[in-house]
Write a protein that holds these residues in place. Structure first.
Motif, PDB file in Angstrom:
ATOM      1  N   ASP A 233      45.163  49.899  24.367  1.00 40.27           N
ATOM      2  CA  ASP A 233      44.757  49.625  25.316  1.00 40.27           C
ATOM      3  C   ASP A 233      44.304  50.828  26.043  1.00 40.27           C
ATOM      4  N   ASP A 246      54.742  37.410  21.501  1.00 42.13           N
ATOM      5  CA  ASP A 246      54.384  36.973  23.040  1.00 42.13           C
ATOM      6  C   ASP A 246      53.466  38.163  23.584  1.00 42.13           C
ATOM      7  N   MET A 247      53.752  39.238  23.128  1.00 43.22           N
ATOM      8  CA  MET A 247      52.978  40.619  23.846  1.00 43.22           C
ATOM      9  C   MET A 247      51.684  40.443  22.996  1.00 43.22           C
ATOM     10  N   LYS A 249      50.018  37.739  22.525  1.00 46.10           N
ATOM     11  CA  LYS A 249      49.335  36.916  23.322  1.00 46.10           C
ATOM     12  C   LYS A 249      48.860  37.317  24.632  1.00 46.10           C
ATOM     13  N   ARG A 250      49.800  38.232  25.271  1.00 45.48           N
ATOM     14  CA  ARG A 250      49.342  38.780  26.726  1.00 45.48           C
ATOM     15  C   ARG A 250      47.952  39.607  26.564  1.00 45.48           C
ATOM     16  N   TYR A 251      48.268  40.558  25.334  1.00 49.55           N
ATOM     17  CA  TYR A 251      46.936  41.396  25.328  1.00 49.55           C
ATOM     18  C   TYR A 251      45.788  40.815  24.758  1.00 49.55           C
ATOM     19  N   GLU A 252      45.757  39.279  24.161  1.00 46.83           N
ATOM     20  CA  GLU A 252      44.652  38.864  23.818  1.00 46.83           C
ATOM     21  C   GLU A 252      44.190  38.334  25.223  1.00 46.83           C
ATOM     22  N   GLU A 253      44.986  37.876  26.050  1.00 49.64           N
ATOM     23  CA  GLU A 253      44.407  37.424  27.513  1.00 49.64           C
ATOM     24  C   GLU A 253      43.871  38.664  27.981  1.00 49.64           C
ATOM     25  N   LYS A 254      44.401  39.891  28.041  1.00 50.80           N
ATOM     26  CA  LYS A 254      43.906  41.059  28.731  1.00 50.80           C
ATOM     27  C   LYS A 254      42.452  41.231  28.441  1.00 50.80           C
ATOM     28  N   GLU A 593      48.409  47.494  35.134  1.00 46.96           N
ATOM     29  CA  GLU A 593      49.540  47.279  34.364  1.00 46.96           C
ATOM     30  C   GLU A 593      50.253  48.229  33.615  1.00 46.96           C
TER      31      GLU A 593
END
Ligand code: PEP
Ligand code: MG
Length: 594
Positions: A233, A246-247, A249-254, A593
């Motif tokens: 990031d 799940d982490m 997933k969040r990063y894919e979203e980001k 974030e």
């Protein structure tokens, strides 16, 4: 730091130097002899087998390099082909091979050890050479030795260009400009390194390649292995190794948000940077490679404000000829969508071209024989470049820029050589422009102090804040240990910039900025308030900078600057500017974030 049963998860914080989020696989770019074992053969019967092992590794290395060449030919990226030719030749070089075999036979050491001794032998020879370019070629021997060592280890390390489908994140202790220049050709999607700072050349190259990068991670190389999953990031300076689902997933979203925001910003790129109270700033792009030009134009560059030509000198056995320079610059200056191109004469030394520094053994290369100092010593090399720049001046609008000017004599001598070159070309009947705008980079505090005098010698200034901050605050720009002190909003830096701008305008010349500060959205209104005429930056930053200019007034920028100049502490300046900008552009400066 946490772990799951399968692979350990690590979250590391470094310095985000190139924005964006990338999710990929690690390619661990090893230093030469990491994980290599050296041992004595305890029985002379083992010697023939060891020699055979060495020869097999040579064969395998040659085969791999030939495959790389074949693949490169398919991609039409021909630049590195001849370097690989050199590497292949070295793999069959009798002296190189026999020396290594002799060490195995005479000393009874394993092939890795013998190879290491051969490399040391070559290093000694190369270090003693006068010619920087030939001695710089030790890196070719190192690359070849590294490949043989990998093949000797029997592990099938994936090399970057063998990756096949998908991209890799390069994880390394450090990457030289040469490493990164080479990797731009490959399937690299991001970088994470132990060392480096915001304005180290590696960071700049990563930005210009539009690849997310986090540097200054201290010890990321200790935590990863080739093939691990990794998130880089570059916006918030975080690296996650083997993320939880799940982490992930969040990063894919980001990542989706980031990509969308990029497109959203492009609409500002197409309009000029004019404030509602009608003040215009010309926005240009810095480039290292001509391949960056289309993306620079797409992102709203009106011109090239800095072409760092030193990359033309990297990865060569010999010096670039006048024709090499000419053919390269021609492609820049004939680009119809650019109002002009600023060609900076080569700036070797400092953190660029480490091989050269090694040869001259400078204790403090950033203050050594770099940039214009080198050019004025090596006049023939310099004039070759000057001739080519004059020749392309007949084909399109070119401005020349001299780096690292620290006294009046340097600019006068550079101008004298430039004029001498022009006369020679005219005498030879070669077409050149009537005149070419001449600029001095103001990146040494001494030049800032005598800016009023320098202004009489040139048509424009370009402020190189990367070096100006480094030299004025005494902070090595590529040393991550002092990055926290690197502060563009330091009152001393702001005063120096203001002094330069005022001196330029007082003398009736334009003043540009091409250091990284020009593309920092947080500093945008401060620079607008200073009334810099041109800002040239990493092209990905252009849309955001244009948007801020389009949505601000010169009047408010002046007020912000006045207030900023009233503080004596850099912390106070930053806090004030940060507050102001968050208020004015909440979406741009919202809390990141962590
Ligand atoms: C600078 O010093 O700000 C600059 C633009 O030059 P470089 O980063 O190439 O040293
Ligand atoms: Mg500089």
């Amino acid at each position: 730091m946490t772990s799951d049963q399968a692979k350990k998860t690590f979250v590391l914080k470094g310095i985000g130097v190139s924005p964006g989020v990338v999710i990929g696989k690690v390619y661990r770019f090893d230093p030469l002899d990491a994980q290599i074992s050296f041992y004595k053969l305890n029985n002379s019967d083992l010697i023939p087998r060891e020699i055979e092992r060495f020869k097999n590794a040579l064969k395998e290395s040659t085969r791999q390099l030939q495959t790389i060449q074949e693949n490169l030919k398919k991609t039409k990226v021909t630049e590195p082909l001849y370097i690989i030719d050199v590497h292949i030749l070295l793999l069959s070089d009798k002296k190189f091979i026999n020396r290594t075999i002799k060490y195995i036979q005479r000393l009874g050491v394993n092939a890795e050890w013998a190879l290491r001794m051969t490399l040391d032998h070559y290093k000694q020879i190369f270090e003693g050479l006068d010619d920087a370019y030939i001695s710089g070629r030790i890196s070719d021997v190192q690359y070849v030795v590294q490949r043989i060592l990998r093949n000797l280890s029997g592990e099938k390390h994936e090399v970057v260009w063998d990756v096949g489908m998908g991209g890799v994140v390069i994880v390394s202790h450090d990457l030289s400009p040469a490493d990164t220049a080479q990797m731009k050709l490959e399937k690299v999607v991001g970088f994470a390194t132990d060392s480096g700072g915001r304005t180290s050349h590696t960071a700049i190259v990563a930005r210009s390649m539009e690849l997310p990068a986090v540097v200054g991670l201290d010890n990321v190389t200790r935590f990863v292995r080739t093939g691990d999953d990794i998130i880089v990031d570059g916006t918030s300076g975080l690296v996650v190794i083997n993320p939880y689902p799940d982490m992930l997933k969040r990063y894919e979203e980001k990542k989706r948000h980031y990509d969308a925001a990029k497109d959203e910003y492009l609409k500002y790129a197409r309009q000029p940077a004019v404030t509602p109270d009608d003040h215009r700033v010309r926005i240009g792009s810095n480039i290292e490679f001509i391949e960056e030009i289309p993306s620079a134009i797409l992102h709203g560059a009106e011109y090239i404000g800095l072409y760092r030509t030193e990359f033309l000198y990297i990865y060569r056995d010999d010096l670039p000829t006048e024709e090499d320079h000419f053919n390269n610059y021609r492609q820049v200056v004939t680009e119809k969508n650019l109002a002009w191109s600023t060609i900076r004469t080569f700036d070797l030394g400092g953190d660029k071209f480490p091989n050269y520094q090694k040869q001259v053994k400078e204790l403090n290369p950033q203050m050594g024989l770099r940039a214009i100092r080198f050019c004025l010593k090596e006049v023939d090399i310099f004039k070759t470049q000057l001739r080519a720049i004059w020749r392309v001046s007949a084909l399109g609008k070119v401005k020349i820029l001299f780096p690292m000017i620290s006294c009046i004599e340097e600019i006068q001598e550079a101008k004298r050589l430039l004029e001498e070159t022009r006369r020679e070309l005219v005498a030879e009947g070669i077409p050149v422009a009537e005149r070419m705008e001449i600029g001095a980079m103001i990146e040494v505090p001494a030049a800032a102090v005598i800016a009023d005098q320098l202004a009489r010698e040139v048509d424009y200034f370009s402020i190189g804040t990367n070096d100006l901050i480094q030299y004025s605050l005494a902070i090595d720009r590529s040393n991550e240990r002092v990055t926290y002190l690197y502060e563009p909003l330091h009152p001393a830096v702001l005063r120096l910039i203001k002094q330069i701008v005022d001196a330029a305008h007082g003398a009736g010349i334009r003043v540009a900025m091409c250091g990284e500060m020009a593309g920092d959205p947080l500093c945008c209104l401060i620079l607008l308030g200073m009334q810099l005429d041109e800002l040239s930056m990493n092209h990905l930053a252009i849309p955001r900078i244009k948007r801020i200019v389009q949505q601000s007034t010169l009047e408010e920028a002046r007020k912000l600057l006045e207030r900023a100049l009233s503080f004596s502490s850099a912390v106070d300046v930053r806090a004030h500017v940060q507050d102001y900008m968050s208020e004015r552009f909440p979406d741009e400066f919202q809390k990141k974030e962590s």
